[in-house]
Design a protein around this motif. Structure first.
Motif, short mmCIF file in Angstrom:
data_model
loop_
_atom_site.label_atom_id
_atom_site.label_comp_id
_atom_site.label_asym_id
_atom_site.label_seq_id
_atom_site.Cartn_x
_atom_site.Cartn_y
_atom_site.Cartn_z
N VAL A 105 0.84 -1.21 0.00
CA VAL A 105 0.00 0.00 0.00
C VAL A 105 0.87 1.26 0.00
O VAL A 105 0.64 2.20 -0.77
N ALA A 158 -7.45 0.62 -0.97
CA ALA A 158 -6.83 0.04 0.23
C ALA A 158 -7.80 -0.01 1.40
O ALA A 158 -7.90 -1.03 2.10
N LEU A 174 -6.18 -5.47 -4.87
CA LEU A 174 -5.90 -5.55 -3.44
C LEU A 174 -6.78 -6.58 -2.74
O LEU A 174 -6.35 -7.20 -1.76
#
Length: 478
Positions: free
Chosen positions: A22, A55, A189
């Motif tokens: 991230v 994220a 992600l």
């Protein structure tokens, strides 16, 4: 032993690497934004907004926010250090605290708002979630922009009169980056989180099981090449004649072609196409120094992304409508036409055949001893027998023939252009395909246009009961 330990070790590494991924992704996106800057505090897009959104949505606040705040603080600190004038304490407070909180808070809330829209109804709705993403993203971009602009003014980095002029392109750049890359990064992600065996919210899989159009990998690449080719061609022409902004028309034409991709390809291909369109556009604009047309191109980027996301819902709606129509027109268990729909189709097929001077065969098909099967072996066995009869009929009938379930254990088939001899052959073919079930079949031949369909069906029904009286499992013609 080595291989059995490898997987847990790999998962632990992925869990530790997730914050690092991230952090690195956010800084890489920030560098990309700086490379695409066309004016102070204004970039064609701001991809860190997409990283923050994805994220928080994929990892949650606790696992993502520390890395996001650290990345934002790092980038802000580097910016302050690059100023020619000495940095004051207000600069450092703005860089290390206020900017990161404003950015992460705004786009984190957009992520939570988007995920909440999935759970808002009894079933997931892609249009509702897309709307939440686009509206929530616009509000988050505005919030981050205005907080950032006023923070710069408070820190002495921006004059009050310049706030509006700075905030508007800043807002549009943030929103362009979010819409272009946010959904694709979220999928990436989410997959990383799965591999690391981190807790993944069920809503992140809400749209994986929705029906999609049949995908054809070999057709996706030519479509993508056409979209990207139009963008590149238009920008090259504009670079040669920058005074003629109408040369950007092919860029907007590519939006239509992108909708073609959204309607005919899978979700991943559509998201990938949106991202590649945006990357190619901003990179080419930066390389050819076309920043004077930034606002027009940003609108094109946002329009293409928004249209594509709503376009992904169109195949779903088509499929839902098709399924609903099938539920209304077909028997749910056997797949044969429902009684009303069968009578409608059968009459159309019958009239067309009679106009051509062809005979029409009507077969009444009845499953023998269904009540006995249900009483002895249960209704599941009876349902299986009915399904076997329907399958046997479909395999023996032609495409133009019409099969319906009239109710209970009785089926009817209308065979246009079929004389008596062929009708008997078809009836015996149906019986020969049955293993567990047994049927009696009555046949009537229709050659008179002035005779009603129900009269022909009554004759076939009379033949059916004659077959049953003669011992069942027979074929009778009347």
């Amino acid at each position: 032993m080595k291989s059995s330990l490898a997987v847990p070790v790999q998962r632990r590494i992925l869990r530790l690497a997730a914050p690092v991924v991230v952090y690195a992704a956010w800084l890489a996106a920030y560098v990309a934004a700086q490379l695409m800057a066309y004016a102070p505090h204004a970039s064609l897009w701001f991809p860190p907004a997409a990283v923050t959104f994805a994220a928080v949505a994929a990892f949650g606040w606790r696992r993502s926010v520390p890395a996001l705040l650290a990345a934002s603080a790092t980038a802000s600190a580097l910016t302050v250090m690059g100023y020619s004038a000495p940095a004051s304490w207000t600069h450092w407070v703005a860089a290390l605290v206020l900017f990161p909180i404003a950015h992460v808070g705004a786009f984190g809330l957009a992520a939570r708002f988007t995920l909440a829209s999935v759970e808002r109804g009894p079933v997931p709705s892609l249009p509702r979630t897309v709307g939440a993403f686009l509206v929530g993203g616009a509000v988050a971009s505005a919030l981050a922009t205005w907080l950032g602009a006023w923070t710069m003014h408070w820190a002495g980095m921006l004059e009050r009169d310049a706030i509006l002029a700075t905030a508007l392109p800043w807002w549009i750049g943030d929103y362009a980056g979010l819409t272009a890359l946010g959904p694709l990064l979220l999928l990436a992600l989410r997959d990383l989180s799965e591999r690391a065996r981190l807790p993944v919210r069920e809503v992140l899989f809400a749209f994986d099981a929705l029906p999609r159009p049949p995908r054809s990998e070999d057709r996706f690449l030519p479509k993508l090449a056409l979209v990207l080719g139009l963008v590149l061609g238009a920008l090259l022409l504009l670079a040669a004649a920058p005074e003629h902004e109408s040369l950007l028309f092919p860029v907007f034409l590519s939006i239509v072609l992108q909708l073609w991709i959204a309607h005919t390809q899978g979700m991943l291909q559509s998201l990938l196409s949106v991202a590649l369109f945006s990357v190619v556009l901003v990179a080419t604009v930066a390389a050819l120094d076309l920043g004077d047309h930034a606002l027009t191109l940003q609108f094109a980027m946002i329009t293409l992304a928004s249209g594509s996301y709503f376009g992904l819902a169109i195949p779903v709606l088509y499929t839902d409508n098709s399924n609903l129509r099938r539920l209304l027109t077909h028997d749910a268990m056997t797949g044969a036409c429902s009684r009303a729909f069968f009578l409608e189709l059968a009459e159309q097929a019958r009239q067309a055949a009679l106009r051509r001077g062809e005979p029409v065969a009507v077969l009444m098909i009845d499953l023998d001893n269904l009540k006995t099967v249900n009483d002895s072996h249960g209704h599941a066995a009876g349902d299986a027998a009915l399904l076997e009869v329907a399958d046997a009929c479909r395999s023996a009938l032609r495409r133009e023939d019409v099969l319906g379930r009239l109710g209970g254990d009785e089926f009817c088939a209308v065979l246009p252009g079929c004389a008596a001899s062929r009708a008997e052959t078809v009836a015996h073919a149906i019986q020969s395909r049955l293993v567990q079930a047994r049927v009696s079949i009555g046949i009537a031949i229709d050659e008179a246009p002035d005779t009603a369909l129900h009269e022909v069906m009554d004759r076939a029904d009379t033949a059916l009961y004659a077959a049953k009286r003669l011992g069942r499992g027979r074929v009778e013609l009347r």
